[in-house]
Design a protein around this motif. Sequence first.
Motif, PDB file in Angstrom:
ATOM      1  N   VAL A  69       0.906  -1.261   0.072  1.00 47.06           N
ATOM      2  CA  VAL A  69       0.047  -0.058  -0.038  1.00 47.06           C
ATOM      3  C   VAL A  69       1.030   1.130   0.055  1.00 47.06           C
ATOM      4  O   VAL A  69       0.752   2.200  -0.612  1.00 47.06           O
ATOM      5  CB  VAL A  69      -0.921   0.120   1.069  1.00 47.06           C
ATOM      6  N   GLY A  70       1.884   1.204   0.843  1.00 47.96           N
ATOM      7  CA  GLY A  70       2.907   2.243   0.984  1.00 47.96           C
ATOM      8  C   GLY A  70       3.570   2.616  -0.282  1.00 47.96           C
ATOM      9  O   GLY A  70       3.695   3.692  -0.933  1.00 47.96           O
ATOM     10  N   ALA A  71       3.935   1.550  -1.208  1.00 49.69           N
ATOM     11  CA  ALA A  71       4.556   1.676  -2.445  1.00 49.69           C
ATOM     12  C   ALA A  71       3.751   2.130  -3.441  1.00 49.69           C
ATOM     13  O   ALA A  71       3.948   2.943  -4.191  1.00 49.69           O
ATOM     14  CB  ALA A  71       5.136   0.257  -2.899  1.00 49.69           C
ATOM     15  N   VAL A  72       2.287   1.634  -3.464  1.00 52.39           N
ATOM     16  CA  VAL A  72       1.246   2.366  -4.386  1.00 52.39           C
ATOM     17  C   VAL A  72       1.127   3.682  -4.129  1.00 52.39           C
ATOM     18  O   VAL A  72       1.253   4.686  -5.257  1.00 52.39           O
ATOM     19  CB  VAL A  72       0.083   1.474  -4.231  1.00 52.39           C
ATOM     20  N   ILE A  73       0.890   4.242  -2.946  1.00 52.44           N
ATOM     21  CA  ILE A  73       0.895   5.674  -2.609  1.00 52.44           C
ATOM     22  C   ILE A  73       2.054   6.236  -3.148  1.00 52.44           C
ATOM     23  O   ILE A  73       2.036   7.455  -3.795  1.00 52.44           O
ATOM     24  CB  ILE A  73       0.458   5.874  -1.103  1.00 52.44           C
ATOM     25  N   ALA A  74       3.383   5.965  -2.792  1.00 51.88           N
ATOM     26  CA  ALA A  74       4.747   6.367  -3.028  1.00 51.88           C
ATOM     27  C   ALA A  74       4.874   6.643  -4.680  1.00 51.88           C
ATOM     28  O   ALA A  74       5.202   7.497  -5.240  1.00 51.88           O
ATOM     29  CB  ALA A  74       5.750   5.863  -2.543  1.00 51.88           C
ATOM     30  N   LEU A  75       4.486   5.704  -5.491  1.00 47.97           N
ATOM     31  CA  LEU A  75       4.404   5.565  -6.771  1.00 47.97           C
ATOM     32  C   LEU A  75       3.485   6.845  -7.405  1.00 47.97           C
ATOM     33  O   LEU A  75       3.603   7.420  -8.251  1.00 47.97           O
ATOM     34  CB  LEU A  75       4.106   4.195  -7.510  1.00 47.97           C
ATOM     35  N   GLY A  76       2.292   6.973  -6.820  1.00 48.65           N
ATOM     36  CA  GLY A  76       1.285   7.662  -7.305  1.00 48.65           C
ATOM     37  C   GLY A  76       1.798   9.074  -7.068  1.00 48.65           C
ATOM     38  O   GLY A  76       1.729  10.104  -7.892  1.00 48.65           O
TER      39      GLY A  76
END
Length: 156
Positions: A69-76
């Motif tokens: 979840v953190g990686a998805v938010i960071a990528l966004g």
Amino acid sequence: MLAAVPHHGARELGYMALVAVFGLIVWVYSAGFLYAVFFGLHGFEFSQIVSTVVSTPRGIAFFLLGNVVGAVIALGLFSVSVVSYPMLLDREVDFVTAMITSIRVVLANPGPMIGWGIFIGTLLGVAILPGFIGLFVVLPMLGHATWHVYRKAVAP
């Protein structure tokens, strides 16, 4: 430094800052939600949470899902901002146009952009280790390098 920010850019940079703060809020609430789902509403002492996360199936699942979840938010956030900030300093565009351009750059160059994001994260992690003092060296270098990434990735 403030004189280098064009008049139109000051307002648009403020809007980009709001986008970044919104991303931070989403991340914090996502982390809190995942913690509540896996561990309930009671708290742990720090030593207990670390041992729980690394030694129980529930903790390992929390760790893995939390990182995804953190990686998805960071990528966004990375995608909407990687060239937005320098673009707002360079051109007279609104922040939405800058974010769309930034996303297009990431979609057109996914490998180099993910590598750039990992490089930024690694440098910031290393700079934080000596009590955040390394940020005095790393942040100006990253700002300068990001300007060059923007100039190479976005046509004049």
